[in-house]
Design an enzyme around this catalytic site. Structure first.
Site, short mmCIF file in Angstrom:
data_model
loop_
_atom_site.label_atom_id
_atom_site.label_comp_id
_atom_site.label_asym_id
_atom_site.label_seq_id
_atom_site.Cartn_x
_atom_site.Cartn_y
_atom_site.Cartn_z
N PHE A 173 -37.62 10.71 14.11
CA PHE A 173 -37.69 10.34 15.47
C PHE A 173 -36.62 11.34 16.26
CE2 PHE A 173 -33.47 8.36 14.49
CZ PHE A 173 -32.79 8.48 15.35
N LYS A 174 -35.86 12.00 15.74
CA LYS A 174 -34.84 12.90 16.12
C LYS A 174 -35.53 14.21 16.81
CE LYS A 174 -30.89 11.73 13.43
NZ LYS A 174 -31.54 10.79 12.43
N ASP A 175 -36.67 14.42 16.54
CA ASP A 175 -37.39 15.68 17.25
C ASP A 175 -37.43 15.40 18.80
OD1 ASP A 175 -38.37 17.04 15.01
OD2 ASP A 175 -40.15 15.75 14.62
#
Ligand SMILES: *Cc1c(COP(=O)(O)O)cnc(C)c1O
Length: 447
Positions: A106-108
């Protein structure tokens, strides 16, 4: 928009300064002075809108004062080149899949948004319009997923160098290759220590006067406002998709949490008027926040290693933001603040054994393959949902990122997506350092 420090002892900053500096002078975290409420009409219209347009509206709310509208739209559209679908897992539990980006975690979104926003400020600087000039050096400590997302988000962005610090031997091989094989403006630093040592090195670097005179440093950990705030996009989008299904009357959002950046962005969304009934912060065995909820006392401790290693954090940095938000910047007593927090957020903490059991049970009953982080979220909903409530948990990483563990636990041979295989074919390049700040500093002073 102006940003103040959670420690209350630093000058007020504008967005550009908050993004370029990362951490305030007094080591506090930057907070926006205001959180604008989004119009009811927008909330109602969201189900008919696409993800990028929902996100652009939310982004304008945070960043519209400081970034030109067309530029902001480009940044948002370029960041969100993939979807974050909501998938039904059981009768009352849905997975919000945040892992369809370039590094499958999710950090993308936060990393890509921050890289593009910083790139925008650097371009303005080169035209002489503002103060940001010269190379910006991004320091990032990672227990796995942050490093890959940040490295890939910033790869090839002009004027930026990235140093990824990670604990030697404590990151899965699949995670490691996603930031050690890139080259170009990305340097991987293998630290002989644990994640907390890496985080301490980064924090010390920001406080070191000599080093800061030598080079411009910033952080891309979720302490950076440009990384954590854009994560609010997911929650608006998830709400929209659930509303299209008619399932938002009693919506509970459950976020597997480590440094608490992701859940913090969800809470900002709530402050902006997103009608979510309540939140659950799901933890692995690192239970500092869970204990705070039970006792009102925040007692950081050393992190312990678990199966869900991206959540192995013993002193979550964004806790300071949550406290500041609900204490109205320290206007309320600790007791009143605790009361407000526990009214909205509950917690859960799971051992590795419970994580494994949850992954097996979910797979055998529903065919859905959870990763160890998502498993904490799924279980917290199973155990805590009340009749009538519908739960959405963030599935924060693709299970193939933890292939060895997931295969072993479920007895399957999960397919590695092509994007991930491509990283594994690259050659590892890294710099080995001790956990002594003196070594790290000497290395940076030579750059
Ligand atoms: C980073 C990460 C988390 C924790 O997110 P925070 O914002 O630090 O709370 C959870 N799961 C995965 C897979 C992650 O990479």
């Amino acid at each position: 928009m102006k940003y103040y420090s959670t420690n209350g002892n630093a000058p007020i900053a504008d967005l550009q300064k908050a993004v370029v500096k990362g951490l305030a002078e007094d080591r506090g975290l930057y907070m926006p002075e205001e959180i604008y409420t989004l119009p009811k009409a927008f909330i109602n219209d969201m189900p008919g809108m696409k993800f990028q347009d929902i996100a652009y509206n939310v982004a304008q709310n945070f960043f519209g004062d400081d970034v030109d509208g067309d530029a902001l739209q480009d940044i948002v559209y370029d960041t969100l080149s993939f979807d974050c679908p909501v998938v039904k897992v059981t009768e009352n539990i849905y997975a919000l899949e945040l892992f369809h980006g370039p590094t499958l975690a999710f950090k993308d979104v936060g990393a890509r948004f921050m890289a593009r926003l910083l790139g925008y400020f650097l371009r303005m600087g080169s035209r002489g319009e503002t103060a940001t000039n010269g190379t910006v050096n991004v320091l990032v400590a990672t227990s796995g997923d942050t490093g890959s997302a940040v490295a890939n988000g910033f790869l090839g962005v002009e004027g930026i160098r990235v140093y990824v610090l990670y604990p030697k031997g404590k990151v899965s091989p699949i995670q490691e290759c996603q930031f050690t094989t890139l080259g170009k403006n990305i340097t991987a630093i293998e630290v002989d220590g644990v994640f907390d040592d890496c985080q301490a090195l980064v924090k010390s670097a920001f406080m070191d006067e000599e080093l800061n005179k030598h080079m411009k440093l910033t952080s891309a950990n979720s302490i950076n406002v440009a990384r954590f705030l854009p994560q609010a996009f997911y929650y608006f989008n998830a709400y929209a998709r659930m509303k299209a299904l008619g399932l938002v009357d009693e919506l509970v959002m459950c976020v597997p949490s480590g440094n608490f950046g992701n859940i913090c962005s969800a809470l900002f969304g709530h402050e902006m008027g997103l009608p979510i009934k309540r939140f659950i912060a799901a933890n692995n065995a690192n239970d500092v926040f869970y204990n705070y909820l039970q006792t009102g006392k925040y007692e950081p401790k050393a992190s312990v290693q678990t199966l869900a290693n991206a959540m192995d954090v013993g002193d979550p940095s964004n806790f300071a933001r949550i406290l500041n938000l609900y204490s109205k910047n320290n206007a309320l007593t600790p007791e009143a603040t605790h009361h407000r927090i526990t009214n909205l957020i509950s917690g859960a903490t799971y051992s590795d054994e419970q994580i494994k059991e949850t992954m097996r049970k979910c797979y055998s009953e529903t065919d859905y393959v959870l990763d160890p982080h998502g498993a904490c979220g799924f279980r917290a909903l199973q155990e805590n949902l009340k009749p009538g409530e519908i739960g959405v948990f963030c599935e924060t990483a693709h299970p193939a990122k933890f292939k060895e563990k997931v295969d072993d636990i479920l007895g399957i041979d999960i397919e590695i997506p092509a994007r991930l295989r491509a990283f594994m074919e690259g050659e590892k390049q890294s710099v080995e350092l001790s956990k002594d700040f003196a070594d790290f500093k000497a290395y940076l002073m030579n750059q």
